[in-house]
Design an enzyme around this catalytic site. Structure first.
Site, PDB file in Angstrom:
ATOM      1  N   LYS A  83      48.052  41.845  38.418  1.00 26.24           N
ATOM      2  CA  LYS A  83      48.193  40.144  38.635  1.00 26.24           C
ATOM      3  C   LYS A  83      48.109  39.439  37.537  1.00 26.24           C
ATOM      4  CE  LYS A  83      45.390  41.152  42.347  1.00 26.24           C
ATOM      5  NZ  LYS A  83      44.691  41.597  43.619  1.00 26.24           N
ATOM      6  N   SER A  94      44.806  46.963  39.970  1.00 26.13           N
ATOM      7  CA  SER A  94      45.082  45.866  41.003  1.00 26.13           C
ATOM      8  C   SER A  94      44.891  44.212  40.344  1.00 26.13           C
ATOM      9  CB  SER A  94      44.147  46.024  42.128  1.00 26.13           C
ATOM     10  OG  SER A  94      44.174  44.969  43.072  1.00 26.13           O
ATOM     11  N   ARG A 136      44.021  49.596  50.831  1.00 21.48           N
ATOM     12  CA  ARG A 136      42.760  50.348  50.483  1.00 21.48           C
ATOM     13  C   ARG A 136      41.549  49.667  51.324  1.00 21.48           C
ATOM     14  NH1 ARG A 136      43.011  48.273  45.013  1.00 21.48           N
ATOM     15  NH2 ARG A 136      40.951  48.884  44.791  1.00 21.48           N
ATOM     16  N   HIS A 157      38.805  35.622  35.479  1.00 25.62           N
ATOM     17  CA  HIS A 157      38.963  36.697  36.810  1.00 25.62           C
ATOM     18  C   HIS A 157      37.539  37.103  37.137  1.00 25.62           C
ATOM     19  CE1 HIS A 157      40.481  38.876  40.212  1.00 25.62           C
ATOM     20  NE2 HIS A 157      39.549  39.669  39.933  1.00 25.62           N
ATOM     21  N   ASP A 177      50.985  45.551  44.584  1.00 26.90           N
ATOM     22  CA  ASP A 177      49.525  45.746  44.591  1.00 26.90           C
ATOM     23  C   ASP A 177      49.191  45.067  45.943  1.00 26.90           C
ATOM     24  OD1 ASP A 177      46.550  45.244  43.745  1.00 26.90           O
ATOM     25  OD2 ASP A 177      47.158  43.398  43.752  1.00 26.90           O
TER      26      ASP A 177
HETATM   27  N1  URA Z   1      40.138  42.719  43.576  1.00 27.30           N
HETATM   28  C1  URA Z   1      41.567  43.003  43.437  1.00 27.30           C
HETATM   29  O1  URA Z   1      42.316  41.731  43.193  1.00 27.30           O
HETATM   30  N2  URA Z   1      41.949  44.285  43.861  1.00 27.30           N
HETATM   31  C2  URA Z   1      40.838  45.059  43.719  1.00 27.30           C
HETATM   32  O2  URA Z   1      41.181  46.298  43.948  1.00 27.30           O
HETATM   33  C3  URA Z   1      39.446  44.936  43.906  1.00 27.30           C
HETATM   34  C4  URA Z   1      39.434  43.439  43.891  1.00 27.30           C
END
Ligand code: URA
Length: 448
Positions: free
Chosen positions: A187, A183, A168, A82, A161
């Site tokens: 995932k 967040s 957000r 990621h 999320d």
């Molecule tokens: N990427 C995400 O999935 N969440 C965040 O809060 C920031 C970047």
């Protein structure tokens, strides 16, 4: 549930209990808590932070709001990567087939571009027909069959999320380490991984431009992964200039395919190999970095990585001609305009956020989650920091749909470049390696 009392406690610097966060996120996902209360809470967290226990509880609560990918039938290791995001960052498109071609299962879940940063899903969708909306069952079947799938966050994965991140984004509360960590990790932990590699960007184009914040973000995410039995390693990589040459969805797809063919910008290749090596080592496919790089290089040189990419495109409904002749398939912008140096000197700066803003002005990026993107447009950055240029040297090429958008983007591209007399201070492409054991500064591997 008394949401006002929770907001008040956080606003005053207090701590929220795990069951309070669990009930709150469950109620929010079920539309029982209004957005205005959640944005007030997000702002309170932004200023007050969260304890480790709160971050863990928030991650668990968001993970529990959805389902998880069941890859338990697989006997091979399952590793994802990621990135915290940047401009020109197309590493995922190369890495997923490359690492899968080395015998590791890669259930890769990516995001869309937002603000100045691009998103892997938008880049994949520049291939006509490519479907990133696979269900969890379809994803599991494809990973079992091909060893790889490239998907987006569906409504099934951490829905709390998904809703909270969009909120957000609209309430200026994205840049908070506890919220970003919970967040991202909610995932990633839904993917049933046996290991995770994080690419945490630093520099002007990163979410967390400062090194110490990037290290804190990396350590917070690593702790979340490790506590849940998912070994996690982070590399801190440079985002003080765009990565590679191409910035913009179809342009980046073309560059990714070039790299899968074994040629492409050296900075992009270096960051891809560094992250890929970590994935192979986590998977137990290599004992050390030299061996891992050798395996990756061999998969590029033999064409195995490119063939794996072709299999992904076919499996996910894309036009597979893109693999052999990208330009015949990918959308092309009608206007191509070159931006040239006004004086001789050395390129001191290519400001990534300004390039990102230019892409938005061209219609290739988003200012809101709901915006659609034009795959054809973007900017090719031909000269990197440190390059010596003459007056008239081509610095960038803008690919635009209209003259008006070309003009708006040109102003931003002009603002992005600074040419002067002194060379810029060299920056390592990969500066630190962070694990559960600590932070290691890497030997300088060359300027970006
Ligand atoms: N990427 C995400 O999935 N969440 C965040 O809060 C920031 C970047």
């Amino acid at each position: 549930m008394n949401v006002v009392a929770l907001i008040e406690r956080k606003r005053n610097g207090g701590e929220l209990a795990a069951d309070e966060l669990r009930d709150l996120m469950r109620a929010y996902a079920a539309d029982e808590v209004p957005d205005y209360q959640m944005s007030a809470l997000a702002m309170a967290i932004y200023f007050r932070g969260m304890t480790d226990a709160e971050i863990e509880a928030l991650t668990t609560a968001m993970l529990a709001s959805g389902r998880t990918l069941d890859l338990s039938r697989l006997t091979v290791p399952r590793i994802d990567k990621h990135s915290t995001g940047g401009v020109g960052d197309k590493v995922s498109i190369i890495l997923a087939p490359l690492v899968a071609a080395c015998g590791v299962a890669v259930p890769m879940m990516s995001g869309r571009g937002l603000g100045h940063t691009g998103g892997t899903l938008d880049k994949l969708e520049s291939i006509p027909g490519f479907n990133v909306r696979l269900s969890l069952e379809e994803t599991a079947r494809q990973v079992e069959r091909l060893g790889v799938a490239m998907i987006g966050q569906t409504g099934e994965i951490a829905p709390a999320d998904r809703k909270f991140y969009a909120l957000r984004d609209a309430s200026a509360t994205v840049e908070a380490i506890p919220l970003i960590s919970a967040s991202i990790m909610s995932k990633k932990l839904a993917e049933g991984l046996t290991g995770l590699v994080l690419d945490v960007k630093t520099g002007a184009g990163a979410f967390m431009p400062k090194l110490e914040d990037a290290i804190r973000l990396a350590r917070t995410m690593i702790a979340l992964g490790e506590r849940r039995g998912c070994p996690t390693v982070a590399l801190l990589t440079d985002m003080d200039a765009p990565l590679g040459i191409a910035c913009g969805n179809a342009l980046e797809m073309e560059e990714s395919i070039a790299l899968l063919r074994g040629w492409g910008p050296s900075d992009l290749r270096e960051v891809t190999l560094a992250l890929g090596a970590e994935m192979l080592m986590l998977a137990g496919k290599a004992r050390h970095e030299v061996e891992a790089r050798h395996t990756l290089e061999a998969a590029l040189a033999s064409g195995a990585a490119l063939e794996k990419f072709r299999e992904i495109v076919v499996a996910q409904g894309g036009d597979a001609r893109v693999v052999d002749d990208p330009r015949a398939v990918l959308a092309q912008a009608p206007i191509q305009w070159e931006f040239r140096a006004e004086r001789a000197g050395i390129v001191q700066r290519v400001e990534p956020r300004a390039i990102g803003r230019a892409i938005i002005a061209l219609g290739g990026g988003r200012t809101q989650v709901s915006d659609s993107v034009d795959p054809a447009v973007g900017v090719l950055v031909h000269s990197r920091p440190g390059a010596a240029v003459e007056a008239g040297t081509r610095l960038a090429t803008i690919h635009a749909r209209s003259e008006a958008s070309r003009e708006a983007a040109a102003a931003m591209v002009r603002e992005a470049f600074r040419v002067g007399d002194e060379p810029p201070a060299p920056r390592p492409l990969v500066s630190h390696r962070v694990t559960a054991r600590g932070v290691e500064e890497l030997t300088f591997a060359g300027a970006s």
